[in-house]
Write a protein that holds these residues in place. Sequence first.
Motif, PDB file in Angstrom:
ATOM      1  N   VAL A  75     -66.870  47.526 -20.476  1.00 62.33           N
ATOM      2  CA  VAL A  75     -67.796  46.666 -19.747  1.00 62.33           C
ATOM      3  C   VAL A  75     -66.956  45.775 -18.835  1.00 62.33           C
ATOM      4  O   VAL A  75     -66.058  45.073 -19.304  1.00 62.33           O
ATOM      5  CB  VAL A  75     -68.638  45.801 -20.708  1.00 62.33           C
ATOM      6  CG1 VAL A  75     -69.607  44.927 -19.913  1.00 62.33           C
ATOM      7  CG2 VAL A  75     -69.395  46.682 -21.704  1.00 62.33           C
ATOM      8  N   LEU A  76     -67.216  45.859 -17.535  1.00 58.04           N
ATOM      9  CA  LEU A  76     -66.417  45.115 -16.558  1.00 58.04           C
ATOM     10  C   LEU A  76     -64.932  45.468 -16.704  1.00 58.04           C
ATOM     11  O   LEU A  76     -64.058  44.636 -16.494  1.00 58.04           O
ATOM     12  CB  LEU A  76     -66.636  43.608 -16.728  1.00 58.04           C
ATOM     13  CG  LEU A  76     -68.067  43.130 -16.451  1.00 58.04           C
ATOM     14  CD1 LEU A  76     -68.301  41.749 -17.056  1.00 58.04           C
ATOM     15  CD2 LEU A  76     -68.336  43.097 -14.950  1.00 58.04           C
ATOM     16  N   GLY A  77     -64.671  46.718 -17.065  1.00 59.30           N
ATOM     17  CA  GLY A  77     -63.305  47.195 -17.214  1.00 59.30           C
ATOM     18  C   GLY A  77     -62.626  46.768 -18.492  1.00 59.30           C
ATOM     19  O   GLY A  77     -61.436  47.042 -18.680  1.00 59.30           O
ATOM     20  N   MET A  78     -63.345  46.116 -19.403  1.00 58.05           N
ATOM     21  CA  MET A  78     -62.750  45.581 -20.624  1.00 58.05           C
ATOM     22  C   MET A  78     -63.365  46.211 -21.865  1.00 58.05           C
ATOM     23  O   MET A  78     -64.495  46.711 -21.836  1.00 58.05           O
ATOM     24  CB  MET A  78     -62.928  44.053 -20.667  1.00 58.05           C
ATOM     25  CG  MET A  78     -62.176  43.306 -19.568  1.00 58.05           C
ATOM     26  SD  MET A  78     -62.420  41.506 -19.647  1.00 58.05           S
ATOM     27  CE  MET A  78     -64.075  41.364 -18.938  1.00 58.05           C
ATOM     28  N   ASP A  79     -62.613  46.163 -22.950  1.00 54.26           N
ATOM     29  CA  ASP A  79     -63.052  46.668 -24.243  1.00 54.26           C
ATOM     30  C   ASP A  79     -63.762  45.534 -24.992  1.00 54.26           C
ATOM     31  O   ASP A  79     -63.145  44.503 -25.281  1.00 54.26           O
ATOM     32  CB  ASP A  79     -61.834  47.157 -25.034  1.00 54.26           C
ATOM     33  CG  ASP A  79     -62.215  47.766 -26.380  1.00 54.26           C
ATOM     34  OD1 ASP A  79     -63.367  47.616 -26.805  1.00 54.26           O
ATOM     35  OD2 ASP A  79     -61.326  48.380 -27.005  1.00 54.26           O
ATOM     36  N   PRO A  80     -65.049  45.689 -25.322  1.00 53.74           N
ATOM     37  CA  PRO A  80     -65.753  44.610 -26.027  1.00 53.74           C
ATOM     38  C   PRO A  80     -65.101  44.215 -27.343  1.00 53.74           C
ATOM     39  O   PRO A  80     -65.218  43.055 -27.767  1.00 53.74           O
ATOM     40  CB  PRO A  80     -67.149  45.199 -26.272  1.00 53.74           C
ATOM     41  CG  PRO A  80     -67.317  46.228 -25.209  1.00 53.74           C
ATOM     42  CD  PRO A  80     -65.953  46.812 -24.997  1.00 53.74           C
ATOM     43  N   ALA A  81     -64.398  45.147 -27.995  1.00 50.93           N
ATOM     44  CA  ALA A  81     -63.751  44.813 -29.267  1.00 50.93           C
ATOM     45  C   ALA A  81     -62.575  43.873 -29.073  1.00 50.93           C
ATOM     46  O   ALA A  81     -62.208  43.135 -29.996  1.00 50.93           O
ATOM     47  CB  ALA A  81     -63.285  46.091 -29.964  1.00 50.93           C
ATOM     48  N   VAL A  82     -61.993  43.883 -27.890  1.00 46.39           N
ATOM     49  CA  VAL A  82     -60.800  43.070 -27.611  1.00 46.39           C
ATOM     50  C   VAL A  82     -61.140  41.848 -26.766  1.00 46.39           C
ATOM     51  O   VAL A  82     -60.617  40.751 -26.992  1.00 46.39           O
ATOM     52  CB  VAL A  82     -59.725  43.923 -26.902  1.00 46.39           C
ATOM     53  CG1 VAL A  82     -58.495  43.084 -26.571  1.00 46.39           C
ATOM     54  CG2 VAL A  82     -59.348  45.135 -27.746  1.00 46.39           C
TER      55      VAL A  82
END
Length: 319
Positions: A75-82
Amino acid sequence: MSEAAAAAPLIEAVDLRKVHAPRGEGAPTEAVAGIDFRVLRGEAFGFLGPNGAGKSTTMRMIGAVSPVSGGRLRVLGMDPAVHGARIRARLGSVPQDDTLDTELTVRENLLVYGRYFGLPRAVVRERAVRLLEFARLEDKADEQVEALSGGMRRRLTIARSLVNDPEILLLDEPTTGLDPQARHLLWERLFRLKQQGVTLLLTTHYMDEAEQLCDRIVVMDHGRIVAEGSPAELIARHCTREVLELRFPDGRHPEFAERFAAIGARREVLPDRLLVYADDGEAALAAVHATGAAPQTALVRRAGLEDVFLTLTGRTLVD
């Protein structure tokens, strides 16, 4: 922004899965069973499906409030877990049920919510003025929320979700329970947001809403995606151009469905009527009359997303 950045998906899911832990001695349940989709910047993207299809679960994973069980989600180039906190800071969320503070005024709901994002008071005050105008609630600014109508509360909930100027707005059943006038006003407000470049993700049970708002749609059933495309593409792919609705007395619809076997592309028997799917509904009606049949009522209408939805997911009620 470069062309490559603009074309890159804002949200991308590959084999995305969500498994709920068992209750007691039961088996784990797979709410989302390996789905792939991409959402581009500035799109209005819809999730359709019956209750329990996995729509809201998918939205919670995108919103970085429910962990992914398997697959890949960015999401938006990012990992939601991190990077869950960083993602949530750039999202707006409109839940199914309003979570407004009814003891505060309309304006105070915006001011307090804005402070959760660490925004300076002056910035929040300026945005509150703008959002009250956007939601057409300027004259209600100093009234308590408990005095508002359902439509006004829904507009305030959407306005509150925009206080952090989000890039993505998640809307879970945004107009459920509203009268037609309130729904159309919300559609107009959401269309304005899309024009301003906000990416919209929504779930809805209203097929006309999906047709009005969504550029692309995925239809989910039992945790899987069973169709994807624009509303027009889905209608063309899964339905005829028109539908002829016929009503006969005494529950004789199955009998007439057999009699009309050569009319239209397909027929569907419902408890109260017979549907004949045809590219030319008036020609199909003329063919019905040519058999000597005399329906009590006959209606020719354009095929819509509801026909697609029911064709793909069935007509059995899911609680």
